[in-house]
Design a protein around this motif. Structure first.
Motif, PDB file in Angstrom:
ATOM      1  N   GLN A 160       0.830  -1.206   0.000  1.00 47.98           N
ATOM      2  CA  GLN A 160       0.000   0.000   0.000  1.00 47.98           C
ATOM      3  C   GLN A 160       0.866   1.259   0.000  1.00 47.98           C
ATOM      4  O   GLN A 160       0.507   2.268  -0.623  1.00 47.98           O
ATOM      5  CB  GLN A 160      -0.905   0.008   1.235  1.00 47.98           C
ATOM      6  CG  GLN A 160      -1.972  -1.083   1.204  1.00 47.98           C
ATOM      7  CD  GLN A 160      -2.895  -1.002   2.400  1.00 47.98           C
ATOM      8  OE1 GLN A 160      -3.804  -0.186   2.446  1.00 47.98           O
ATOM      9  NE2 GLN A 160      -2.655  -1.848   3.393  1.00 47.98           N
ATOM     10  N   ALA A 163       1.898   2.119  -3.403  1.00 49.40           N
ATOM     11  CA  ALA A 163       0.782   2.719  -4.143  1.00 49.40           C
ATOM     12  C   ALA A 163       0.613   4.188  -3.764  1.00 49.40           C
ATOM     13  O   ALA A 163       0.368   5.044  -4.630  1.00 49.40           O
ATOM     14  CB  ALA A 163      -0.499   1.946  -3.868  1.00 49.40           C
ATOM     15  N   ILE A 164       0.747   4.498  -2.468  1.00 51.65           N
ATOM     16  CA  ILE A 164       0.605   5.884  -2.014  1.00 51.65           C
ATOM     17  C   ILE A 164       1.688   6.772  -2.609  1.00 51.65           C
ATOM     18  O   ILE A 164       1.430   7.898  -3.052  1.00 51.65           O
ATOM     19  CB  ILE A 164       0.648   5.945  -0.466  1.00 51.65           C
ATOM     20  CG1 ILE A 164      -0.611   5.308   0.133  1.00 51.65           C
ATOM     21  CG2 ILE A 164       0.786   7.389   0.020  1.00 51.65           C
ATOM     22  CD1 ILE A 164      -0.588   5.234   1.643  1.00 51.65           C
ATOM     23  N   LEU A 167       1.131   8.254  -6.009  1.00 54.97           N
ATOM     24  CA  LEU A 167       0.083   9.259  -6.181  1.00 54.97           C
ATOM     25  C   LEU A 167       0.672  10.668  -6.188  1.00 54.97           C
ATOM     26  O   LEU A 167       1.711  10.932  -5.592  1.00 54.97           O
ATOM     27  CB  LEU A 167      -0.948   9.146  -5.050  1.00 54.97           C
ATOM     28  CG  LEU A 167      -1.690   7.811  -4.902  1.00 54.97           C
ATOM     29  CD1 LEU A 167      -2.609   7.852  -3.683  1.00 54.97           C
ATOM     30  CD2 LEU A 167      -2.488   7.480  -6.157  1.00 54.97           C
ATOM     31  N   LEU A 186      -6.858   8.870  -1.242  1.00 54.14           N
ATOM     32  CA  LEU A 186      -7.267   8.544  -2.609  1.00 54.14           C
ATOM     33  C   LEU A 186      -8.158   9.638  -3.193  1.00 54.14           C
ATOM     34  O   LEU A 186      -8.051   9.968  -4.383  1.00 54.14           O
ATOM     35  CB  LEU A 186      -8.005   7.204  -2.624  1.00 54.14           C
ATOM     36  CG  LEU A 186      -7.152   5.968  -2.303  1.00 54.14           C
ATOM     37  CD1 LEU A 186      -8.018   4.718  -2.296  1.00 54.14           C
ATOM     38  CD2 LEU A 186      -6.013   5.817  -3.305  1.00 54.14           C
ATOM     39  N   SER A 189      -6.067  12.724  -4.313  1.00 52.41           N
ATOM     40  CA  SER A 189      -5.105  12.543  -5.397  1.00 52.41           C
ATOM     41  C   SER A 189      -5.646  13.098  -6.711  1.00 52.41           C
ATOM     42  O   SER A 189      -6.831  12.957  -7.025  1.00 52.41           O
ATOM     43  CB  SER A 189      -4.777  11.056  -5.560  1.00 52.41           C
ATOM     44  OG  SER A 189      -3.945  10.855  -6.686  1.00 52.41           O
ATOM     45  N   THR A 191      -4.232  12.145  -9.583  1.00 53.33           N
ATOM     46  CA  THR A 191      -3.853  11.162 -10.595  1.00 53.33           C
ATOM     47  C   THR A 191      -4.788   9.955 -10.491  1.00 53.33           C
ATOM     48  O   THR A 191      -5.586   9.843  -9.567  1.00 53.33           O
ATOM     49  CB  THR A 191      -2.390  10.694 -10.394  1.00 53.33           C
ATOM     50  OG1 THR A 191      -2.210  10.277  -9.035  1.00 53.33           O
ATOM     51  CG2 THR A 191      -1.424  11.830 -10.687  1.00 53.33           C
ATOM     52  N   ASP A 192      -4.664   9.062 -11.461  1.00 51.67           N
ATOM     53  CA  ASP A 192      -5.526   7.886 -11.493  1.00 51.67           C
ATOM     54  C   ASP A 192      -5.272   7.009 -10.257  1.00 51.67           C
ATOM     55  O   ASP A 192      -4.129   6.672  -9.939  1.00 51.67           O
ATOM     56  CB  ASP A 192      -5.245   7.088 -12.768  1.00 51.67           C
ATOM     57  CG  ASP A 192      -6.146   5.862 -12.872  1.00 51.67           C
ATOM     58  OD1 ASP A 192      -7.314   5.950 -12.465  1.00 51.67           O
ATOM     59  OD2 ASP A 192      -5.655   4.814 -13.332  1.00 51.67           O
ATOM     60  N   THR A 193      -6.339   6.650  -9.576  1.00 50.34           N
ATOM     61  CA  THR A 193      -6.213   5.875  -8.328  1.00 50.34           C
ATOM     62  C   THR A 193      -6.742   4.449  -8.468  1.00 50.34           C
ATOM     63  O   THR A 193      -6.913   3.764  -7.468  1.00 50.34           O
ATOM     64  CB  THR A 193      -6.983   6.583  -7.191  1.00 50.34           C
ATOM     65  OG1 THR A 193      -8.375   6.700  -7.554  1.00 50.34           O
ATOM     66  CG2 THR A 193      -6.414   7.963  -6.905  1.00 50.34           C
ATOM     67  N   SER A 195      -5.406   1.621  -9.600  1.00 46.03           N
ATOM     68  CA  SER A 195      -4.521   0.561  -9.105  1.00 46.03           C
ATOM     69  C   SER A 195      -4.421   0.586  -7.588  1.00 46.03           C
ATOM     70  O   SER A 195      -4.368  -0.468  -6.942  1.00 46.03           O
ATOM     71  CB  SER A 195      -3.122   0.708  -9.721  1.00 46.03           C
ATOM     72  OG  SER A 195      -2.567   1.977  -9.420  1.00 46.03           O
ATOM     73  N   ALA A 196      -4.416   1.791  -7.003  1.00 45.19           N
ATOM     74  CA  ALA A 196      -4.357   1.906  -5.540  1.00 45.19           C
ATOM     75  C   ALA A 196      -5.636   1.371  -4.904  1.00 45.19           C
ATOM     76  O   ALA A 196      -5.589   0.678  -3.883  1.00 45.19           O
ATOM     77  CB  ALA A 196      -4.133   3.359  -5.133  1.00 45.19           C
ATOM     78  N   LYS A 197      -6.778   1.684  -5.508  1.00 42.80           N
ATOM     79  CA  LYS A 197      -8.055   1.185  -4.987  1.00 42.80           C
ATOM     80  C   LYS A 197      -8.133  -0.337  -5.123  1.00 42.80           C
ATOM     81  O   LYS A 197      -8.652  -1.020  -4.239  1.00 42.80           O
ATOM     82  CB  LYS A 197      -9.222   1.837  -5.728  1.00 42.80           C
ATOM     83  CG  LYS A 197      -9.416   3.301  -5.387  1.00 42.80           C
ATOM     84  CD  LYS A 197     -10.579   3.905  -6.169  1.00 42.80           C
ATOM     85  CE  LYS A 197     -10.789   5.368  -5.811  1.00 42.80           C
ATOM     86  NZ  LYS A 197     -11.887   5.986  -6.598  1.00 42.80           N
TER      87      LYS A 197
END
Length: 312
Positions: A160, A163-164, A167, A186, A189, A191-193, A195-197
């Motif tokens: 995680q 992923a952070i 961002l 999230l 951010s 930017t596109d999240t 993948s993080a989600k």
């Protein structure tokens, strides 16, 4: 803030905390300070008691002492920053600081989830296979389960964290919470999240759903075994050995699930913030009480320590 071309990148966040309750500032600080100090005192006392009394050197209390250690670390990942913010005009935290806080918070929370599953297995063996308990729950297995809980949690937190760090934040930079949590990050951010989600969902499934299923299956077998006990006294004794753990598990999962489901959009209402206090601050304080109040072995250990001239 740093301006790059036409994009302004955020370098810090503002934790709103409980600053929108100025009239309750002194009361909230005092209440949270008492809770934090009480949490540290009770959990540390339980660790020392288990360490000092040889009668408690069994798997159940080995896991319990590790749970108390995790609770100390868990509450410390959020409470000191929250308390210090009561005296700050600007409740700021850098992006790096925010990431570090979330790493420790997530690591302790995921470790506690895994440890509770290990404790459920311990209760399953104790109730369903009492004659094999000593051989099955060997010191090697117990240490391995605890270390496995820590390592699995660190792996989940590191993933995680990666992923952070991918961002970018362009504003706004206000987090409507008293600590850095993934849903709020999230939403902020730019930017596109996706993948993080997705990663957050996977971690939640592995550490949440799977652990809950293992615990539920363990307790199904435990209940079946308890119902086979012929005497009411025997059933009551068997149930009491599991009641504390089941209560702690229920508080932990129900409260955290409620908060995360209600804040799935990333927002955090006043009610969500106060509800978050329960699973981040209150539960670490309540766990020692849950495991000690009706525990005859803990009470006997306290009496033995008193006779030896201890401080309890």
């Amino acid at each position: 803030m740093i301006r790059t071309g036409n994009i302004t990148e955020i370098t810090y966040f503002i934790l709103l905390g409980f600053s929108d309750f100025p009239r309750m500032k002194a009361v909230l600080f005092f209440v949270f300070l008492v809770i934090y100090v009480t949490t540290l005192t009770w959990n540390l006392s339980l660790i020392i008691l288990i360490r000092m009394d040889s009668h408690l050197h069994i798997p159940m209390y080995f896991f319990l002492s590790n749970l108390s250690f995790l609770d100390i670390c868990y509450v410390t990942s959020t409470a000191p920053k929250m308390l210090s913010d009561f005296f700050q005009e600007q409740h700021t935290i850098t992006i790096v600081g925010c990431a570090v806080q979330y790493f420790f918070f997530a690591t302790m929370g995921l470790s506690e989830s895994c440890l509770m599953t290990a404790m459920a297995y311990d209760r399953y063996v104790a109730i369903c296979n009492p004659l094999l308990y000593s051989s099955v729950m060997s010191p090697t297995l117990c240490i391995g389960m605890v270390l496995g809980s820590y390592m699995a949690a660190i792996s989940g937190s590191v993933s995680q964290q990666c992923a952070i760090l991918q961002l970018h934040f362009c504003g706004p930079n206000v987090i409507h919470h008293f600590f850095c949590d993934m849903p709020q990050l999230l939403v902020l951010s730019c930017t596109d999240t996706f993948s993080a989600k997705l990663l957050l969902a996977i971690v939640t499934m592995i550490f949440g759903i799977i652990n809950v299923l293992v615990i539920l299956i363990s307790y199904v077998y435990i209940v079946i075994s308890i119902m086979k006990i012929t005497t009411a006294k025997g059933r009551s004794k068997a149930f009491n050995t599991c009641a504390s753990h089941l209560t702690a598990v229920s508080f932990f999962y129900i409260s955290s699930s409620f908060v995360y489901l209600s804040s799935s959009s990333g927002g955090s209402s006043n009610f969500d913030r106060f509800a978050s206090v329960f699973y981040t601050v209150m539960i670490p304080m309540l766990n020692p009480l849950i495991y000690s109040l009706r525990n005859k072995e803990i009470k006997d250990a306290l009496k033995r320590l008193q006779k030896k001239g201890g401080y309890y």
